[in-house]
Design a protein around this motif. Sequence first.
Motif, PDB file in Angstrom:
ATOM      1  N   LYS A 138      68.033 -20.938  28.902  1.00 30.37           N
ATOM      2  CA  LYS A 138      69.071 -19.979  28.530  1.00 30.37           C
ATOM      3  C   LYS A 138      70.460 -20.455  28.953  1.00 30.37           C
ATOM      4  O   LYS A 138      71.438 -20.295  28.220  1.00 30.37           O
ATOM      5  CB  LYS A 138      68.776 -18.608  29.160  1.00 30.37           C
ATOM      6  CG  LYS A 138      67.566 -17.909  28.560  1.00 30.37           C
ATOM      7  CD  LYS A 138      67.288 -16.587  29.236  1.00 30.37           C
ATOM      8  CE  LYS A 138      68.285 -15.525  28.831  1.00 30.37           C
ATOM      9  NZ  LYS A 138      67.917 -14.192  29.339  1.00 30.37           N
ATOM     10  N   LYS A 139      70.539 -21.054  30.134  1.00 31.53           N
ATOM     11  CA  LYS A 139      71.832 -21.565  30.611  1.00 31.53           C
ATOM     12  C   LYS A 139      71.569 -22.712  31.574  1.00 31.53           C
ATOM     13  O   LYS A 139      71.133 -22.505  32.707  1.00 31.53           O
ATOM     14  CB  LYS A 139      72.624 -20.452  31.296  1.00 31.53           C
ATOM     15  CG  LYS A 139      74.053 -20.859  31.619  1.00 31.53           C
ATOM     16  CD  LYS A 139      74.850 -19.687  32.174  1.00 31.53           C
ATOM     17  CE  LYS A 139      76.289 -20.107  32.444  1.00 31.53           C
ATOM     18  NZ  LYS A 139      77.090 -18.977  32.972  1.00 31.53           N
TER      19      LYS A 139
ATOM     20  N   TRP B 284      64.142  -9.333  28.640  1.00 33.08           N
ATOM     21  CA  TRP B 284      64.780 -10.548  29.142  1.00 33.08           C
ATOM     22  C   TRP B 284      64.845 -11.663  28.100  1.00 33.08           C
ATOM     23  O   TRP B 284      65.877 -12.310  27.922  1.00 33.08           O
ATOM     24  CB  TRP B 284      64.016 -11.032  30.384  1.00 33.08           C
ATOM     25  CG  TRP B 284      64.634 -12.239  31.045  1.00 33.08           C
ATOM     26  CD1 TRP B 284      65.956 -12.482  31.249  1.00 33.08           C
ATOM     27  CD2 TRP B 284      63.923 -13.345  31.592  1.00 33.08           C
ATOM     28  NE1 TRP B 284      66.129 -13.675  31.900  1.00 33.08           N
ATOM     29  CE2 TRP B 284      64.906 -14.237  32.125  1.00 33.08           C
ATOM     30  CE3 TRP B 284      62.583 -13.683  31.699  1.00 33.08           C
ATOM     31  CZ2 TRP B 284      64.557 -15.431  32.741  1.00 33.08           C
ATOM     32  CZ3 TRP B 284      62.243 -14.869  32.321  1.00 33.08           C
ATOM     33  CH2 TRP B 284      63.211 -15.737  32.842  1.00 33.08           C
ATOM     34  N   VAL B 285      63.750 -11.881  27.373  1.00 34.10           N
ATOM     35  CA  VAL B 285      63.643 -13.050  26.499  1.00 34.10           C
ATOM     36  C   VAL B 285      64.003 -12.738  25.044  1.00 34.10           C
ATOM     37  O   VAL B 285      64.605 -13.571  24.361  1.00 34.10           O
ATOM     38  CB  VAL B 285      62.208 -13.635  26.579  1.00 34.10           C
ATOM     39  CG1 VAL B 285      62.066 -14.848  25.671  1.00 34.10           C
ATOM     40  CG2 VAL B 285      61.868 -14.017  28.014  1.00 34.10           C
TER      41      VAL B 285
ATOM     42  N   GLY C  60      68.832 -14.447  19.047  1.00 35.47           N
ATOM     43  CA  GLY C  60      70.131 -15.068  18.816  1.00 35.47           C
ATOM     44  C   GLY C  60      70.067 -16.420  18.141  1.00 35.47           C
ATOM     45  O   GLY C  60      71.096 -16.934  17.674  1.00 35.47           O
TER      46      GLY C  60
ATOM     47  N   TRP D 132      67.580 -13.249  23.641  1.00 40.98           N
ATOM     48  CA  TRP D 132      67.910 -14.684  23.601  1.00 40.98           C
ATOM     49  C   TRP D 132      67.241 -15.360  22.403  1.00 40.98           C
ATOM     50  O   TRP D 132      67.878 -16.144  21.692  1.00 40.98           O
ATOM     51  CB  TRP D 132      67.479 -15.319  24.922  1.00 40.98           C
ATOM     52  CG  TRP D 132      67.551 -16.814  24.952  1.00 40.98           C
ATOM     53  CD1 TRP D 132      68.670 -17.589  24.858  1.00 40.98           C
ATOM     54  CD2 TRP D 132      66.445 -17.715  25.085  1.00 40.98           C
ATOM     55  NE1 TRP D 132      68.345 -18.919  24.935  1.00 40.98           N
ATOM     56  CE2 TRP D 132      66.977 -19.031  25.068  1.00 40.98           C
ATOM     57  CE3 TRP D 132      65.068 -17.545  25.225  1.00 40.98           C
ATOM     58  CZ2 TRP D 132      66.180 -20.154  25.176  1.00 40.98           C
ATOM     59  CZ3 TRP D 132      64.275 -18.665  25.339  1.00 40.98           C
ATOM     60  CH2 TRP D 132      64.816 -19.962  25.310  1.00 40.98           C
TER      61      TRP D 132
ATOM     62  N   THR E  66      64.890 -19.683  32.332  1.00 37.51           N
ATOM     63  CA  THR E  66      66.221 -19.631  32.954  1.00 37.51           C
ATOM     64  C   THR E  66      67.035 -20.876  32.645  1.00 37.51           C
ATOM     65  O   THR E  66      68.222 -20.790  32.286  1.00 37.51           O
ATOM     66  CB  THR E  66      66.078 -19.468  34.478  1.00 37.51           C
ATOM     67  OG1 THR E  66      65.365 -18.263  34.768  1.00 37.51           O
ATOM     68  CG2 THR E  66      67.451 -19.388  35.143  1.00 37.51           C
TER      69      THR E  66
END
Length: 676
Positions: A500-501, A367-368, A374, A371, A497
């Motif tokens: 991320k967005k 999940w992490v 990136g 991200w 969460t």
Amino acid sequence: MHRLNFAVLLILLGLIAGIVCSPYFQVTSLVAGGLCILSLLALVVIHIWHKRSDIASIPFLFSAIALSFFIGTFATAIHNPLLQEHHYVHKADSLDHTVHLNIVEKLKPSAYQDKFVGRVLLMDSKTVTGKVLLNVSKDSLAPSLRVGDNVVLSSAIEPVPKPRSPYQFDYGKYLKSRHIYGQMRVSNDDIYKLGASSGNMLLLWASRFRESVQQTLQSYPFSDRQLAIINALFLGQRQDIDKEMSSQYAAAGMMHILAVSGLHVGIIFMLLKVLTKPLDRKKWRWLRSLMIITAIWAFATITGLSPSVMRAATMFTFLEIGTIWGGKRASPNALIYSALLLLLIDPNLIYHVGFQLSYLAVAAILWVQPWLFGFWNPRNYVLRILWGTVTVTTAAQLGVVPVSLFYFHQFPGLFLLSNIAILPLLTYLLSVGIVVIVLAILGWLPDSWAQGFGSAIDALNNFIAWVARQESFVIQDITIGIFVLLSSYVLIVCVVTVLKKYSYGKLMLCGISIVLFVSATLYERSLMPEDHFVIFQQSRGSLFGKLQHNEMTLYSNDTTYDASKDYKVKSYRQALTLHSARVDTLFNAFRFKRNKILRIDSLGIYGVPNLVPDYIVLTESPKINLTRLLNYFPNATVIADGSNYRSYVELWEATCRKRKIPFHSTYEKGAFVIYE
């Protein structure tokens, strides 16, 4: 996570809730099965309704969660050996029994005993089931038992050990989580070996293969410490790890390296992916996955198919299958399906720390880590590998840190540096080590290669020893409860969460999670431990403790006693969230609240003026007439600590039993605690 099936995730959480709540309900498998059928019928009815109306989707989901909850209770009930009619616990007592065992596992020995897990086949010529812990007194002249051996012996089946100090690691509870409910103590002379070995032929072959590899490696120039690491990393055998090395790895927070688990299987999984890269074409993809899965399970079998290896192999098998069916985006769902399967097979896995850490670490990486990766895309290959290691380590640590604090009460400040150094070195050791072992089996391994590989192992050990010495970077005595643990994960999920967005709704949830976490922390801080007086169990000297107004005082008759090095006291302080304890001289008389406590040592003096004790503590084997003492103090409870001779304790216990006076031996029953 992309394409995460939240419905299946909720079903998994429902299954976990059913397993965890099952001990509190104490329902039989028949009742749990009936509830499953009723839930299934409700699910079918709602499904039929769902075809006609969209409103039924939410009731359908809740019915599915309820069904998974009752499946969890049902799975727990049918996998509980104590509910089996022919389990040995229903027939065992304090008397000796003639028992026929099949040795299924060899455990790490203690200073005086070799330890094995045996499957009970017969007891007094009657067929029974269940597993026991077999403790065999060490004898350098007698050959050791081997996996697959069938033996007959006569001994009582005793209960598994209980913790002898408050908040100490409960080894008996750990054994029960592995469905071991009894233990036997024998010497080699009491064991009669039967004919040919038997049991699971695959595991039997794996055991003989490990023994053959160990004998082969001994003919090469490896030191004892190097062989111990090889046996641990490649054969799953940690019996030869000495106490000093074990302490160093534990202090460095790297004990998981010595236990074959998800880390090792994951590294081998990635190596296999690289080696089979040429087969990553559409028509060869299934063959590639089949080769990877077969190799993983071959490694798992050779290392003994321990619970940690089996769950790791199952998890990576599902991840590989998920990659074939849906690419990398299907990996999170594959992870959930593997957890569902493992918990249905063995519900007790949910209580295994390794199971929790493995799945939380992999879930956080999936999940992490993408991200985090990136944020920087270095073109240099070495920098890219290092950045990947940093992001994987950070993501995994984020997933496991609350559980690690909950169980181990410390945080390794050098975790990032340690993993940057350890992961490449461990990858090298695993990849090259397999080649070294294969060449050794074939007899083609040059001594120079063996020495080079041994030097790499020494480098690993030396680095671990250096990290273990950096005590100032280890934050210790961190104690959190279940409420802070759960709220920590809610906070982590919400914060990641929203990072991320961003959205206003996510930000609000993040704020609520912060309030929840702070509230849980304040609540646990407000819980003051109840005042009490404790007589600890220890074989050399005596140790008493008094907790009053959240301050701990230890009383010892050893002038060199250091509370900071006493493991049982450390566990005791951590559980009570006490950062320190004062050490004082051990007196002969104490007063705690309304209770008067008299200690009688080797001098045998008990004539303390104006003292009518409620408790009499016998220490250091005093030569007294207990009958005469009890005539003076007939209403006192007698306590014997571990500093007394066992023969004295048995005589005192018999005297108290005869006079119906309460008696407590800390050697047999553990520490004695006085609250009122």
